[in-house]
Design a protein around this motif. Structure first.
Motif, PDB file in Angstrom:
ATOM      1  N   GLY A   1     119.886 -71.370  10.536  1.00 32.62           N
ATOM      2  CA  GLY A   1     121.041 -71.981   9.875  1.00 32.62           C
ATOM      3  C   GLY A   1     120.780 -72.515   8.488  1.00 32.62           C
ATOM      4  O   GLY A   1     121.615 -72.402   7.604  1.00 32.62           O
ATOM      5  N   GLY A   2     119.606 -73.099   8.269  1.00 32.54           N
ATOM      6  CA  GLY A   2     119.356 -73.752   6.993  1.00 32.54           C
ATOM      7  C   GLY A   2     118.903 -72.819   5.885  1.00 32.54           C
ATOM      8  O   GLY A   2     118.706 -73.233   4.755  1.00 32.54           O
TER       9      GLY A   2
ATOM     10  N   VAL B   1     118.905 -69.903   3.003  1.00 33.21           N
ATOM     11  CA  VAL B   1     119.853 -69.454   1.997  1.00 33.21           C
ATOM     12  C   VAL B   1     119.536 -68.007   1.626  1.00 33.21           C
ATOM     13  O   VAL B   1     118.432 -67.704   1.178  1.00 33.21           O
TER      14      VAL B   1
ATOM     15  N   ILE C   1     116.979 -74.927  17.349  1.00 36.17           N
ATOM     16  CA  ILE C   1     118.388 -74.713  17.661  1.00 36.17           C
ATOM     17  C   ILE C   1     119.019 -74.141  16.408  1.00 36.17           C
ATOM     18  O   ILE C   1     118.837 -74.703  15.335  1.00 36.17           O
ATOM     19  N   GLU C   2     119.748 -73.075  16.515  1.00 34.27           N
ATOM     20  CA  GLU C   2     120.355 -72.450  15.333  1.00 34.27           C
ATOM     21  C   GLU C   2     119.343 -72.420  14.196  1.00 34.27           C
ATOM     22  O   GLU C   2     119.614 -72.865  13.086  1.00 34.27           O
TER      23      GLU C   2
ATOM     24  N   ASP D   1     120.271 -66.036  -0.797  1.00 35.11           N
ATOM     25  CA  ASP D   1     119.972 -65.642  -2.174  1.00 35.11           C
ATOM     26  C   ASP D   1     118.596 -66.098  -2.653  1.00 35.11           C
ATOM     27  O   ASP D   1     118.096 -65.609  -3.661  1.00 35.11           O
ATOM     28  N   LEU D   2     118.011 -67.056  -1.966  1.00 31.84           N
ATOM     29  CA  LEU D   2     116.705 -67.545  -2.405  1.00 31.84           C
ATOM     30  C   LEU D   2     115.596 -66.721  -1.741  1.00 31.84           C
ATOM     31  O   LEU D   2     115.797 -66.097  -0.706  1.00 31.84           O
TER      32      LEU D   2
ATOM     33  N   GLU E   1     110.770 -69.752  -1.233  1.00 30.93           N
ATOM     34  CA  GLU E   1     111.582 -70.948  -1.487  1.00 30.93           C
ATOM     35  C   GLU E   1     112.225 -71.458  -0.209  1.00 30.93           C
ATOM     36  O   GLU E   1     112.303 -72.662   0.037  1.00 30.93           O
TER      37      GLU E   1
ATOM     38  N   ARG F   1     109.826 -73.446   1.949  1.00 34.16           N
ATOM     39  CA  ARG F   1     109.599 -74.793   1.407  1.00 34.16           C
ATOM     40  C   ARG F   1     110.814 -75.702   1.634  1.00 34.16           C
ATOM     41  O   ARG F   1     110.680 -76.855   2.027  1.00 34.16           O
ATOM     42  N   LEU F   2     111.999 -75.159   1.388  1.00 36.15           N
ATOM     43  CA  LEU F   2     113.218 -75.957   1.532  1.00 36.15           C
ATOM     44  C   LEU F   2     113.440 -76.377   2.978  1.00 36.15           C
ATOM     45  O   LEU F   2     113.715 -77.544   3.271  1.00 36.15           O
TER      46      LEU F   2
ATOM     47  N   ARG G   1     105.679 -82.732   0.714  1.00 37.41           N
ATOM     48  CA  ARG G   1     105.202 -81.651  -0.138  1.00 37.41           C
ATOM     49  C   ARG G   1     103.755 -81.271   0.187  1.00 37.41           C
ATOM     50  O   ARG G   1     103.411 -80.092   0.279  1.00 37.41           O
TER      51      ARG G   1
ATOM     52  N   GLY H   1     110.983 -78.901   4.145  1.00 32.57           N
ATOM     53  CA  GLY H   1     111.311 -80.193   3.545  1.00 32.57           C
ATOM     54  C   GLY H   1     112.503 -80.842   4.218  1.00 32.57           C
ATOM     55  O   GLY H   1     112.520 -82.043   4.471  1.00 32.57           O
ATOM     56  N   LEU H   2     113.522 -80.042   4.522  1.00 31.38           N
ATOM     57  CA  LEU H   2     114.722 -80.574   5.163  1.00 31.38           C
ATOM     58  C   LEU H   2     114.409 -81.159   6.530  1.00 31.38           C
ATOM     59  O   LEU H   2     115.052 -82.099   6.967  1.00 31.38           O
ATOM     60  N   HIS H   3     113.434 -80.594   7.201  1.00 36.62           N
ATOM     61  CA  HIS H   3     113.070 -81.113   8.518  1.00 36.62           C
ATOM     62  C   HIS H   3     112.032 -82.215   8.408  1.00 36.62           C
ATOM     63  O   HIS H   3     111.424 -82.601   9.397  1.00 36.62           O
ATOM     64  N   GLY H   4     111.789 -82.680   7.185  1.00 41.27           N
ATOM     65  CA  GLY H   4     110.981 -83.881   7.024  1.00 41.27           C
ATOM     66  C   GLY H   4     109.524 -83.683   6.636  1.00 41.27           C
ATOM     67  O   GLY H   4     108.759 -84.630   6.595  1.00 41.27           O
TER      68      GLY H   4
END
Lengths: 246, 251
Positions: free
Chosen positions: B103-104, B106, B99-100, B108-109, B113, B116-117, B126, B120-123
């Protein structure tokens, strides 16, 4: 998760700039240079204690953290609305991670204070061990303010502007460019109510042990904790409504 | 796959309701102070009302209904990015929400990156990210752009990266909201294959779509929503028929 977001903040902050991480030291250094020039070269003033630049920076650097964190946490849910809308994590994290990432930037700026302390041969006192306490108190206060403001700003957007104005005023009613000794007797009770007065007195204790005032610190601690509890409750209460609005 | 309790339903929706105010979205301080907008009647609109159903692990569910009848809202409640005002929505086990999906990310990255981000945000841990990174990159066909800023990607590429990450979360529940409509034919085919692979592996699937062919292909069970209420819950084919005849009547 929390660490991930803090790292993300720091990465985003320096993404695309040529000097990257160096800015976290360079920025406060240049700011300090400006203040040094204005307050020790241009203006001949009698505020605070000597060496004045050390006295100033000991409070100015945490103020920069405070200012940046309040500004950013207030907009936390609004700016990252897409992220908030698409990931199911404890929503408090969106606010708290900014307190932490700004706090890390503050820690990165401490070498600047150390540099001026060495240059001006300011004497280090045992009160340096109080720094972690000041840090924890400021984190508590910032977390509370952030949790309180972030949902409110989503619902009443004008608050964002109000916050900026209030911060500007707050800077002048907090002993940053002056010390608690410069506050007129009649106003001391009023200044004591400012939670930052006590916290900043701890920061200054490192080089100016006479600044530490435990009564003020006590007031700060109680207020910070109260703000955190209020912020937490407001956040929990408004979370449902905020999720619909973003 | 993350561990899931095997007994009982994996999703329980009980008398769930959520309302939105249909008044002005943002109350301004000026109104608040001078016209006293507090006194103004705020009209409430129930996007979902008294919706109840249970889902067992491994079921594949398609949600149908006209626009604005609460389909996406239901998905968001299950994803946990909206909270019900009434009743409850219990989800046992992790959710991979398509969904969307961009959205998460970025701008500029770098793509690297960002992968990985977001993972990680979705659980994802590493170690899991390390293990699945190449797979994600292969799936998105993005090897040559790994170090480019995300904002320089074309919109099709962005969706590919996002889909690749979220579909590799290996969560027991997958939510899909219309994203199948984006991307070129070749990539869409890959996405379909990936979703089928997951449902065969026991993933619980929730799809919101207007594409009947997609719904028939992926879903065994259909939920038909109208005016925020649950009208029909049963075999997908029947749900589509009911929806078809209802909207036929309206025309």
């Amino acid at each position: 998760m929390f660490r991930l977001l803090v790292v993300r903040d720091l990465k985003v902050r320096y993404a695309g700039s040529a000097l990257g991480w160096l800015w976290s030291v360079l920025d406060p250094l240049l700011m300090a240079a400006v203040y040094w020039f204005v307050f020790t070269v241009v203006l001949d003033q009698s505020l605070g204690l000597s060496p004045y630049i050390v006295f100033l920076l000991a409070a100015l650097l945490p103020w920069t953290w405070f200012n940046g964190a309040v500004t950013d946490t207030a907009r936390a849910l609004r700016v990252d609305e897409k992220l908030v809308r698409s990931t199911n994590v404890h929503r408090e994290v969106w606010v708290l991670r900014l307190v932490a990432s700004k706090g890390i930037e503050y820690l990165c700026s401490l070498p600047v204070l150390a540099l001026f302390a060495v240059l001006y041969q300011a004497e280090l006192h045992w009160q340096v061990v109080l720094l972690p306490l000041a840090f924890v108190l400021q984190c508590t206060l910032l977390a509370g303010i952030g949790l309180l403001l972030a949902p409110l700003v989503v619902l009443v957007r004008d608050l964002e502007r109000v916050v900026r104005i209030v911060l500007r005023l707050w800077f002048y009613v907090t002993p940053v460019i002056y010390g608690s000794v410069d506050i007129p007797e009649a106003y001391q009770a009023v200044f004591a109510l400012n939670p930052l007065t006590g916290i900043f007195s701890l920061y200054r204790g490192t080089f100016f042990p006479g600044e530490v005032d435990w009564a003020l610190v006590g007031i700060s601690a109680v207020e910070s904790l109260a703000v955190l509890l209020i912020g937490w409750a407001v956040f929990a209460r408004l979370e449902r409504t905020v999720l619909k609005e973003i | 796959m993350h561990p899931v309790a095997t007994d009982g339903p994996i999703i329980t929706v009980e008398d769930a309701g959520i309302s939105f105010s249909t008044g002005k979205r943002h109350r301004s301080a000026r109104e608040f102070l001078f016209t006293g907008s507090r006194g103004q009647q705020v009209r409430q609109f129930w996007a979902l009302r008294d919706v109840s159903f249970e889902v067992d692990a491994g079921e594949t569910i398609g949600v149908v209904g006209a626009n604005g009848q609460g389909k996406s809202t239901l998905l968001k409640l299950i994803a946990g990015v909206l909270l019900p005002d009434r009743g409850r929505v219990d989800v046992r086990g992790g959710v991979a929400p398509l969904i969307e999906i961009t959205g998460g990310f970025v701008g500029d990255l770098s793509v690297r990156e960002n992968i990985r981000l977001t993972a990680g945000l979705h659980g994802m841990t590493r170690a899991e990210i390390d293990a699945r990174f190449d797979e994600i990159v292969d799936f998105a066909e993005i090897e040559d752009f790994l170090d480019a800023p995300y904002k320089h990607l074309s919109s099709g590429m962005k969706v590919r990266v996002a889909f690749a990450v979220v579909s590799r979360l290996e969560e027991p529940i997958l939510l899909v909201d219309e994203v199948l409509a984006v991307g070129d034919a070749a990539f869409r085919k890959k996405c379909y294959a990936r979703i089928e692979e997951m449902t065969r592996g026991g993933t619980t699937l929730f799809v919101v779509s207007h594409n009947e062919a997609d719904l028939r292909r992926f879903c065994g069970r259909g939920i038909y929503l109208a005016k925020g209420g649950l009208v029909f819950d049963g075999p997908m084919e029947e749900a589509l028929e009911r929806y078809g005849s209802d909207s036929g009547l309206l025309r």
